[in-house]
Motif scaffolding. Structure first.
Motif, short mmCIF file in Angstrom:
data_model
loop_
_atom_site.label_atom_id
_atom_site.label_comp_id
_atom_site.label_asym_id
_atom_site.label_seq_id
_atom_site.Cartn_x
_atom_site.Cartn_y
_atom_site.Cartn_z
N ASP A 179 33.89 -10.50 -27.33
CA ASP A 179 33.15 -11.77 -27.32
C ASP A 179 31.84 -11.57 -26.57
N GLU B 286 29.56 -13.66 -25.60
CA GLU B 286 29.34 -14.64 -24.53
C GLU B 286 30.19 -14.31 -23.31
N ILE C 83 28.43 -11.55 -21.46
CA ILE C 83 27.32 -12.08 -20.65
C ILE C 83 27.87 -12.72 -19.37
N ALA C 84 28.91 -13.52 -19.51
CA ALA C 84 29.49 -14.19 -18.35
C ALA C 84 30.02 -13.18 -17.33
N ARG D 121 27.08 -11.89 -15.45
CA ARG D 121 26.52 -12.93 -14.58
C ARG D 121 27.41 -13.24 -13.38
N ALA E 288 21.16 -11.05 -21.72
CA ALA E 288 21.23 -11.40 -23.14
C ALA E 288 21.89 -10.26 -23.91
#
Ligand SMILES: [Zn+2]
Ligand SMILES: [Zn+2]
Length: 254
Positions: A227, A229, A232-233, A236, A244
């Protein structure tokens, strides 16, 4: 410099829009020499590259390592230079010293590569490649793997660090200067990386970015089923700068 993503795929995928690794770099207007270069030329990337820049205009191709998703479209590049361009052209290819033998073996023809591609063997250290200053660092993935930091001489001093494929994020740390853009593989998304897989995941990239402070992190080479996203999480969670996932067509000025 300007970065354009031609291909950001991994070694296999069910995404018909995916292509093997390939990144186009154009030196900034401050660099009087100008010029364009490609980093990696993986499966399916050549036609898209050729649609954006005449391949014979490339100052060079940099190859991170000898897995086909990073170099096998040197075959159509070789054919283009030999049969489509008059007179035939030669291009410098900075790659592991075994590259010519791999391509010759693939085609079953001695001298196949060297007829159109001028192999410049990679080794650790700094070198000029067309309009770019490149720092080469060996990384742990295969025995023939390298990562790069590129800079086009612009006053900003900001560089681009490209991981190629890498199994240990720490191998990239010596290349990254605070404020650089980090283009880094994140094959296993949010993780974990299976034992022995020699690739990175989001937590590893996040820890690297937190320690080295790039201005932004661009994730690439994500395997099917992961996934984006969540990847990215995961980055982060440790790094508070921009993150990105890049796809073909993505471009950024660095
Ligand atoms: Zn790869
Ligand atoms: Zn690889």
């Amino acid at each position: 410099m300007r970065l354009t993503v031609i291909g950001a795929g991994p070694a296999y995928t069910d995404d018909p829009g995916s292509r093997g690794a390939c990144y186009l770099l154009e030196a900034g207007p401050e660099n009087g020499e100008g010029g364009v270069m490609a980093m990696d030329l993986g499966h399916g990337a050549f036609a898209s590259l050729a649609s954006r820049v005449a391949p014979e205009r490339l100052a060079a191709v940099l190859v991170s390592h000898l897995h086909p998703d990073h170099f096998v479209d040197l075959v159509p590049l070789r054919h283009w230079l030999r049969y489509h361009v008059a007179p035939p052209a030669q291009i410098a290819v900075h790659a592991h010293v075994d590259l010519s033998a791999r391509l010759d073996g693939l085609h079953g023809q001695a001298g196949f590569a060297d007829g159109s591609l001028d192999l410049v063997p990679l080794s650790a250290g700094a070198r000029s490649v067309g309009p770019f200053e490149v720092i080469v660092a060996p990384v742990r993935h295969t025995a023939d793997s390298f990562a790069f930091r590129l800079h086009d001489g612009s006053a900003s001093g900001v560089g681009l660090v490209y991981s190629g494929d890498v199994g240990e994020a720490d191998d990239l740390a010596p290349l990254i200067r605070p404020g650089d853009v980090l283009l880094v593989e994140c094959s296993f998304g949010a993780g974990p990386v299976p034992v022995g897989a020699a690739h990175l995941d989001g937590p590893a990239v996040g820890a690297l970015a937190a320690a080295t402070r790039p201005s932004s992190v661009l994730l690439t080479h994500i395997l099917p089923g992961m996934d984006p996203e969540a990847a990215i999480a995961a980055v982060r969670a440790a790094f508070d700068g921009p993150v990105a996932v890049v796809h073909p067509g993505f471009s950024a000025t660095i």
